[in-house]
Design an enzyme around this catalytic site. Structure first.
Site, short mmCIF file in Angstrom:
data_model
loop_
_atom_site.label_atom_id
_atom_site.label_comp_id
_atom_site.label_asym_id
_atom_site.label_seq_id
_atom_site.Cartn_x
_atom_site.Cartn_y
_atom_site.Cartn_z
N GLY A 14 39.68 44.01 35.35
CA GLY A 14 38.78 45.11 35.59
C GLY A 14 39.43 46.39 36.08
CE LYS A 214 42.65 49.06 49.77
NZ LYS A 214 42.93 47.65 49.52
#
Length: 388
Positions: A14, A214
């Protein structure tokens, strides 16, 4: 152009494959799961569905092949010898298992070709370095081949950021993920030639600020919401964040990590505040339907030394700065035991029931008595053990 990608799961199909496909690469998926390889070999295309508050969009992925790396290792090696890129999304603990076959493929490459770019796409700091260590180990690469190894391969760390939730039953190869993405890669290994042409990658000279920002914002916030949500018997991360007490806990944890990120990496305070707000909106996206059990899975890894709670809390403790909310989130992670379908939560329960609190903290969190955080985590573990 050709890319060999290890790990044909949701992130591989994906996220990574979509970038590679859109950049004109043929993608060769390698995986040990018979079912996923069989499906990829039987189908010429699949869909990637981007989910956002303003609606969904779709893209079709084609121009790929699939190899079972368990049964057809020689074919994988052959593909690597003529590929431009090797990527992976197998999980940090699996890197050591894919290293031998990558090492053989790299070793068979000619020295006069452009070195292959190896980029690990994992939720871990320095994952490509870890993979490279395994590849360059004498078990995988003979010592006499190390001097000119850089002529055959270059290893670049990366930070990936995209939420891929649990998929709809019966979706087959199709993958649903959020629209937002960030893929930042260290360009320093390519100092003498152009880095691979991949649309959407942000190439930077210093990756550490991006990785830590992150990991200590997206992953800390996502996991904190999931563990607090599980404790409060919520179904999804979205449901959890509707509860003010949980939202407050998540915001407090991210305020603590923001203190660390701003002070350590010189990121502007206002910029980090905006980033936190954006992350809270993303993890609370109702369209992602992200189950707290899925987001909380693998608590042993998530409680480890360099990970999303203990990593920043340990640094803050050394600096004498607050880390209470990170400790609260870690407590909820320690309570994530015997969750159906999650082996690490079962293993965590065994460790908690058969060790002293001090031994648990050493074993699970990688802390020692010389760390300022150590006694605080010991108290948390004692509290969880007392409630068992």
């Amino acid at each position: 152009m050709k890319a060999v990608h290890f790990g044909a799961g949701n992130i591989g199909r994906g996220f990574v494959a979509e970038f590679l496909h859109n950049s004109g690469y043929e993608v060769v998926f390698c995986d040990v799961m018979d079912s996923i390889i069989d499906q990829l070999q039987a189908s010429k295309s699949y869909k990637v569905i981007q989910v956002g508050a303003e609606g969904n969009s779709e893209s079709i992925i084609t121009n790929y092949r699939a190899i079972n790396s368990k049964t057809h290792e020689a074919d994988v090696i052959k593909e690597i010898t003529t590929a431009d890129i090797v990527t992976c999304s197998v999980g940090p603990n699996i890197l050591k298992f894919i290293a031998p076959v990558i090492a053989k493929g790299v070793d068979a490459r000619p020295n006069d070709a452009t070195p292959i770019a190896v980029i690990a796409c994992e939720n871990a700091i320095g994952a490509t370095d870890t993979l490279a260590e395994h590849i360059l180990h004498p078990k995988c690469t003979p010592e006499h081949r190390l001097d000119d190894h850089h002529e055959r391969a270059r290893y670049a760390n990366s930070a990936i950021d995209r939420i891929v939730p649990a998929q709809d039953p019966g979706a087959g190869l199709d993958v649903k993920l959020e629209k937002f993405y960030e893929w930042v890669v260290d360009k320093s290994p390519f100092h003498d030639h152009e880095p691979p042409a991949i649309k959407g990658i942000k190439w930077v000279d210093d990756l550490i600020p991006y990785i830590e920002r992150k990991l200590f914002t997206v992953n800390t916030g996502h996991a904190a919401a999931a563990y607090h949500g599980y404790y409060h018997k919520k179904t999804t991360v979205y449901d959890a964040l509707q509860e003010q007490i949980i939202m407050d806990e998540v915001r407090k944890a991210l305020a603590e990590t923001s203190t660390l990120i701003v002070g350590k990496h010189g990121i502007e305070e206002e910029e980090q505040k905006e980033y936190v707000n954006k992350i809270i909106t993303r993890i609370g996206n109702p369209h992602l339907e992200d189950a707290v059990e899925r987001v909380g899975r693998a608590p042993l890894r998530k409680l480890s030394r360099k990970e999303r709670f203990i990593g920043p809390a340990a640094e803050l403790a050394e600096e004498g700065k607050p880390f209470d909310a990170l400790l609260d989130a870690a407590e909820m992670a320690f309570r994530f035991q015997n969750v159906e379908g999650d082996e690490e939560s079962v293993e965590l329960a065994k460790i908690m029931s058969s060790n002293t609190a001090e031994a648990v903290v050493e074993k699970v969190c990688g802390l020692t008595s010389s760390d300022k955080l150590f006694p605080h985590v010991v108290e948390v573990v004692k509290k969880v053990q007392a409630d068992a």
